[in-house]
Design a protein around this motif. Structure first.
Motif, PDB file in Angstrom:
ATOM      1  N   GLU A 129       0.859  -1.182   0.000  1.00 41.00           N
ATOM      2  CA  GLU A 129       0.000   0.000   0.000  1.00 41.00           C
ATOM      3  C   GLU A 129       0.892   1.228   0.000  1.00 41.00           C
ATOM      4  OE1 GLU A 129      -2.263  -0.514   3.577  1.00 41.00           O
ATOM      5  OE2 GLU A 129      -0.701   0.294   4.853  1.00 41.00           O
ATOM      6  N   SER A 130       0.300   2.379  -0.260  1.00 42.13           N
ATOM      7  CA  SER A 130       1.113   3.594  -0.236  1.00 42.13           C
ATOM      8  C   SER A 130       1.429   3.968   1.213  1.00 42.13           C
ATOM      9  CB  SER A 130       0.386   4.747  -0.926  1.00 42.13           C
ATOM     10  OG  SER A 130      -0.534   5.372  -0.056  1.00 42.13           O
ATOM     11  N   ASP A 158      -1.434   5.650   2.879  1.00 45.92           N
ATOM     12  CA  ASP A 158      -2.432   4.758   3.474  1.00 45.92           C
ATOM     13  C   ASP A 158      -1.967   4.276   4.843  1.00 45.92           C
ATOM     14  OD1 ASP A 158      -4.140   4.996   1.286  1.00 45.92           O
ATOM     15  OD2 ASP A 158      -3.313   3.219   0.296  1.00 45.92           O
ATOM     16  N   THR A 159      -0.698   3.926   4.931  1.00 45.90           N
ATOM     17  CA  THR A 159      -0.141   3.492   6.217  1.00 45.90           C
ATOM     18  C   THR A 159      -0.228   4.620   7.238  1.00 45.90           C
ATOM     19  OG1 THR A 159       1.386   2.004   5.064  1.00 45.90           O
ATOM     20  CG2 THR A 159       1.920   2.554   7.350  1.00 45.90           C
ATOM     21  N   ARG A 214      -2.355   7.120   7.324  1.00 48.02           N
ATOM     22  CA  ARG A 214      -3.765   7.273   7.737  1.00 48.02           C
ATOM     23  C   ARG A 214      -4.150   6.214   8.768  1.00 48.02           C
ATOM     24  NH1 ARG A 214      -4.137   7.882   2.119  1.00 48.02           N
ATOM     25  NH2 ARG A 214      -4.519  10.041   1.528  1.00 48.02           N
ATOM     26  N   LYS A 215      -3.723   4.965   8.556  1.00 47.52           N
ATOM     27  CA  LYS A 215      -4.054   3.877   9.483  1.00 47.52           C
ATOM     28  C   LYS A 215      -3.387   4.086  10.842  1.00 47.52           C
ATOM     29  CE  LYS A 215      -4.886   0.501   5.841  1.00 47.52           C
ATOM     30  NZ  LYS A 215      -4.375  -0.680   5.133  1.00 47.52           N
TER      31      LYS A 215
END
Length: 128
Positions: A64-65, A68-69, A71-72
């Motif tokens: 994943e980008s 994305d990491t 944000r998580k």
């Protein structure tokens, strides 16, 4: 006898083995404990287990980008306050703006910084 002071933990989320090894060696020599992850999913899991003081996060990961990491991580307990430095070769202004919007404390384009400069940025963020 006093307990030795625990080393500051740094989570390095970087899939490039050469870059990961270089950064790990340099940060370890500087006195930090480095925990590495090769993917966003592994980085998220390790973040939750280790609670590092700072995260160095690449944007181009195999699963994943890095956005994305990021944000998580922000959605995790204690993730809102995590100190995250983006360390990427993506230098487009829109990437830098997105990282700042998501709360990254700094954005370093790998090719523009030496290992010593990266370590100094880490020290600066930890002091701040």
């Amino acid at each position: 006898m006093a307990e030795p002071e625990a080393k500051i933990k740094i989570l390095l989320i970087e899939d490039d083995i050469f870059m990961s090894d270089l950064l790990t060696q340099a940060l370890t020599r500087a006195g930090y404990e480095v925990v590495g992850a090769k993917s966003g999913a592994d980085g998220l899991k390790i973040f939750q287990e280790v609670q590092p003081r700072i995260i160095l996060l690449d944007l181009l990961l195999p699963d994943e980008s890095g956005f994305d990491t990021l944000r998580k991580i922000r959605r995790c307990e204690d993730g809102a306050d995590a100190k995250i430095i983006i360390l990427s070769n993506l230098s487009r202004e829109q990437n830098i703006e997105e990282a700042r919007r998501l709360g990254a404390v700094d954005y370093l384009v790998k090719v523009n910084f030496s290992l010593d400069e990266i370590i100094e940025k880490v020290r600066s963020v930890l002091r701040g």
